[in-house]
Scaffold this active site. Structure first.
Site, mmCIF file in Angstrom:
data_model
loop_
_atom_site.group_PDB
_atom_site.id
_atom_site.type_symbol
_atom_site.label_atom_id
_atom_site.label_comp_id
_atom_site.label_asym_id
_atom_site.label_seq_id
_atom_site.Cartn_x
_atom_site.Cartn_y
_atom_site.Cartn_z
ATOM 1 N N ARG A 33 -59.854 86.685 26.800
ATOM 2 C CA ARG A 33 -60.042 85.299 26.240
ATOM 3 C C ARG A 33 -59.241 85.008 24.546
ATOM 4 O O ARG A 33 -58.941 83.940 24.524
ATOM 5 C CB ARG A 33 -61.343 84.942 25.418
ATOM 6 C CG ARG A 33 -62.815 84.801 26.899
ATOM 7 C CD ARG A 33 -62.095 83.040 26.830
ATOM 8 N NE ARG A 33 -63.126 83.085 28.119
ATOM 9 C CZ ARG A 33 -64.573 82.515 27.847
ATOM 10 N NH1 ARG A 33 -64.683 82.094 27.410
ATOM 11 N NH2 ARG A 33 -65.745 82.335 29.088
ATOM 12 N N ARG A 46 -56.267 71.327 25.439
ATOM 13 C CA ARG A 46 -56.278 71.362 26.606
ATOM 14 C C ARG A 46 -57.317 70.025 26.851
ATOM 15 O O ARG A 46 -57.461 69.071 27.194
ATOM 16 C CB ARG A 46 -57.752 71.967 25.669
ATOM 17 C CG ARG A 46 -59.270 71.909 26.767
ATOM 18 C CD ARG A 46 -59.865 72.310 25.888
ATOM 19 N NE ARG A 46 -61.846 72.659 26.604
ATOM 20 C CZ ARG A 46 -62.657 71.224 26.443
ATOM 21 N NH1 ARG A 46 -62.006 70.709 25.859
ATOM 22 N NH2 ARG A 46 -63.738 71.621 26.882
HETATM 23 O O1 CP3 Z 1 -59.523 85.449 29.253
HETATM 24 C C1 CP3 Z 1 -58.943 84.790 29.252
HETATM 25 O O2 CP3 Z 1 -57.741 83.579 28.350
HETATM 26 C C2 CP3 Z 1 -58.209 83.754 30.426
HETATM 27 C C3 CP3 Z 1 -58.703 82.927 30.755
HETATM 28 C C4 CP3 Z 1 -60.388 83.175 31.340
HETATM 29 C C5 CP3 Z 1 -61.624 82.332 30.995
HETATM 30 N N1 CP3 Z 1 -62.915 82.319 31.375
HETATM 31 C C6 CP3 Z 1 -61.531 80.743 30.500
HETATM 32 C C7 CP3 Z 1 -62.147 79.616 29.863
HETATM 33 C C8 CP3 Z 1 -61.016 84.045 32.327
HETATM 34 C C9 CP3 Z 1 -61.084 85.523 32.603
HETATM 35 C C10 CP3 Z 1 -62.584 83.902 32.183
HETATM 36 C C11 CP3 Z 1 -64.144 85.251 31.978
HETATM 37 C C12 CP3 Z 1 -64.846 84.100 32.542
HETATM 38 N N2 CP3 Z 1 -66.146 83.043 32.980
HETATM 39 C C13 CP3 Z 1 -66.371 85.380 32.594
HETATM 40 C C14 CP3 Z 1 -66.310 86.670 32.643
HETATM 41 C C15 CP3 Z 1 -66.319 86.960 30.990
HETATM 42 C C16 CP3 Z 1 -66.631 86.870 30.186
HETATM 43 O O3 CP3 Z 1 -66.685 86.142 28.815
HETATM 44 O O4 CP3 Z 1 -68.289 87.164 29.552
HETATM 45 C C17 CP3 Z 1 -67.330 84.188 32.736
HETATM 46 C C18 CP3 Z 1 -68.612 84.911 32.456
HETATM 47 C C19 CP3 Z 1 -67.014 82.767 32.640
HETATM 48 C C20 CP3 Z 1 -68.066 81.825 33.348
HETATM 49 C C21 CP3 Z 1 -67.605 80.523 31.712
HETATM 50 N N3 CP3 Z 1 -66.533 80.165 31.591
HETATM 51 C C22 CP3 Z 1 -68.609 80.600 30.991
HETATM 52 C C23 CP3 Z 1 -69.870 80.770 30.601
HETATM 53 C C24 CP3 Z 1 -67.931 79.544 29.964
HETATM 54 C C25 CP3 Z 1 -68.528 78.847 28.888
HETATM 55 C C26 CP3 Z 1 -68.521 79.397 27.765
HETATM 56 C C27 CP3 Z 1 -67.713 79.594 27.363
HETATM 57 O O5 CP3 Z 1 -66.484 80.244 26.283
HETATM 58 O O6 CP3 Z 1 -67.133 77.805 26.784
HETATM 59 C C28 CP3 Z 1 -66.763 79.185 30.692
HETATM 60 C C29 CP3 Z 1 -65.650 78.498 29.882
HETATM 61 C C30 CP3 Z 1 -63.986 79.247 29.710
HETATM 62 N N4 CP3 Z 1 -63.918 79.699 30.708
HETATM 63 C C31 CP3 Z 1 -63.839 78.896 28.530
HETATM 64 C C32 CP3 Z 1 -62.490 79.060 28.706
HETATM 65 C C33 CP3 Z 1 -60.886 79.443 27.242
HETATM 66 C C34 CP3 Z 1 -63.740 77.970 27.424
HETATM 67 C C35 CP3 Z 1 -63.599 76.146 28.184
HETATM 68 C C36 CP3 Z 1 -63.299 75.034 26.860
HETATM 69 O O7 CP3 Z 1 -62.085 75.148 26.791
HETATM 70 O O8 CP3 Z 1 -64.057 74.562 26.349
#
Ligand code: CP3
Length: 351
Positions: A33, A46
């Site tokens: 992330r 964003r």
């Molecule tokens: O790591 C990176 O910088 C690359 C991008 C990346 C994102 N999600 C961007 C993201 C990667 C590799 C993921 C993987 C991901 N997504 C996982 C596996 C890793 C982990 O964290 O366990 C999972 C379970 C998801 C599903 C997901 N996406 C959830 C549950 C959420 C909401 C929770 C949160 O943190 O807000 C997301 C959103 C998400 N994916 C964000 C980002 C940067 C936040 C979105 C925003 O800008 O509001």
């Protein structure tokens, strides 16, 4: 499928060398992330994109946020900006994000729901902007930075597709596994096939390493862990290695505990990523002996900072110093993290 040319010489990028089993004096580093809400420049981009999914599907802006942490910190790897839930969407699930709560999807709980999914070959119609992001990144990244593609592991993706959202205990997915194992296994099989094609296209577009995120692997116990976490990761890894022999695979069975050892041996992954519940000294003796490991600083240090951030970082570097190691956090950096703490971590690793 296009065959990639074999690399002409041994890799010079530090992450690729660690993935081949070298133990460099200073471990290469990146963060899960790393492109995220703790960075003001991410929040600004964003905002420009409108919402999270529009950002994921806009190749220029997705490449821009991928590059932001590279410019600010000089990490050794950039990870594609996308999400593990884009694959379910490409297979026909509805997907949206509720601000402050997380993802929502249409649910799959019956044969009828499953039958409505699109065939695997249709995924590129939705996912082609992601491949374009990778092509832009290969042009724009510094020569020393490794480009990592990724997908969710079948079990973790299935938990979201079955429940339609994140759940604390993955209850709905466990319930389907018990009540209709045939349907559960059909769904897992389809996600596995889709993941292989998705990662293949990512590699063809320029990903130099791929990572498989199994965030909920820890809720699978005993035989279930072997069948639904280890076996899909093994099959994905084996198929990708047959198609693209030089491309390393990192697998992240989060919260696997003692099962990290047999997971590393059984999957054939080049590297296993460790969450922060695993003690580094234990992991050096029991997991790193089977190959490269990645991890595993607790993300809370990026919020709290202070002397513990420095001492824990140094302890982890030291524990893994005898073998191949890629420094990372044990899970994603959180929105409350202080960007200056990342500099402090890098200084502790590199000094
Ligand atoms: O790591 C990176 O910088 C690359 C991008 C990346 C994102 N999600 C961007 C993201 C990667 C590799 C993921 C993987 C991901 N997504 C996982 C596996 C890793 C982990 O964290 O366990 C999972 C379970 C998801 C599903 C997901 N996406 C959830 C549950 C959420 C909401 C929770 C949160 O943190 O807000 C997301 C959103 C998400 N994916 C964000 C980002 C940067 C936040 C979105 C925003 O800008 O509001």
């Amino acid at each position: 499928m296009t065959q990639l040319p074999a690399p002409a010489e041994a890799p010079t990028k530090t992450i690729l060398r660690a993935l081949q089993g070298e133990a460099p004096a200073v471990p290469p580093v990146w963060m899960m992330r790393q492109a995220g809400r703790y960075l003001p420049e991410y929040r600004a981009t964003r905002e420009k994109a409108g919402d999270f999914l529009s950002l994921c599907y806009n190749p220029d802006l997705a490449a821009e946020v991928t590059l932001q942490p590279i410019r600010r910190y000089g990490f050794d790897a950039a990870i594609l900006f996308a999400d593990i839930l884009l694959l379910p969407q490409a297979l026909g699930a509805d997907l949206w994000f509720v601000t402050g709560e997380g993802p929502r999807l249409s649910t799959i709980t019956s044969e009828e729901d499953f039958a409505r999914l699109k065939p695997v070959h249709a995924i590129d119609e939705t996912l082609s902007p992601v491949y374009e992001t990778l092509r832009i990144l290969r042009r724009e990244l510094p020569a020393e930075t490794t480009l990592i593609g990724f997908a969710g592991a079948p079990w973790t993706v299935a938990t979201y597709m079955i429940a339609g959202r994140g759940t604390p205990d993955q209850g709905p997915a466990h319930a389907l596994k018990t009540e209709n194992r045939a349907l559960f296994e059909q769904l897992l099989g389809k996600i596995t096939e889709g993941t292989i094609e998705y990662l293949s296209r990512q590699i063809e577009a320029g990903a130099e390493v791929v990572k498989i995120f199994d965030s909920w692997a820890g809720s699978l116990q005993g035989d279930d862990f072997d069948r639904y976490a280890t076996e899909p990761a093994r099959l994905i890894t084996e198929t990708l290695k047959r198609r693209y022999p030089g491309i390393p695979v990192i697998a992240f069975p989060r919260q696997a505990g003692e099962a990290y050892t047999r997971f590393h041996q059984a999957t054939g992954a080049d590297c296993v990523a460790l969450d922060d519940s695993v003690d580094a000294q234990w992991a050096a003796e029991n997991v790193q002996i089977h190959g490269c490991v990645q991890g595993n600083l607790a993300p809370r240090h990026m919020v709290e900072g202070g002397p513990a951030l420095v001492s824990e970082t140094k302890r982890i570097v030291q524990a893994f110093s005898k073998g191949p190691h890629i420094f990372n956090l044990g899970h994603g950096i959180t929105p409350e993290a202080d960007p200056d703490n990342v500099h402090r971590m890098l200084e502790a690793i590199r000094s």
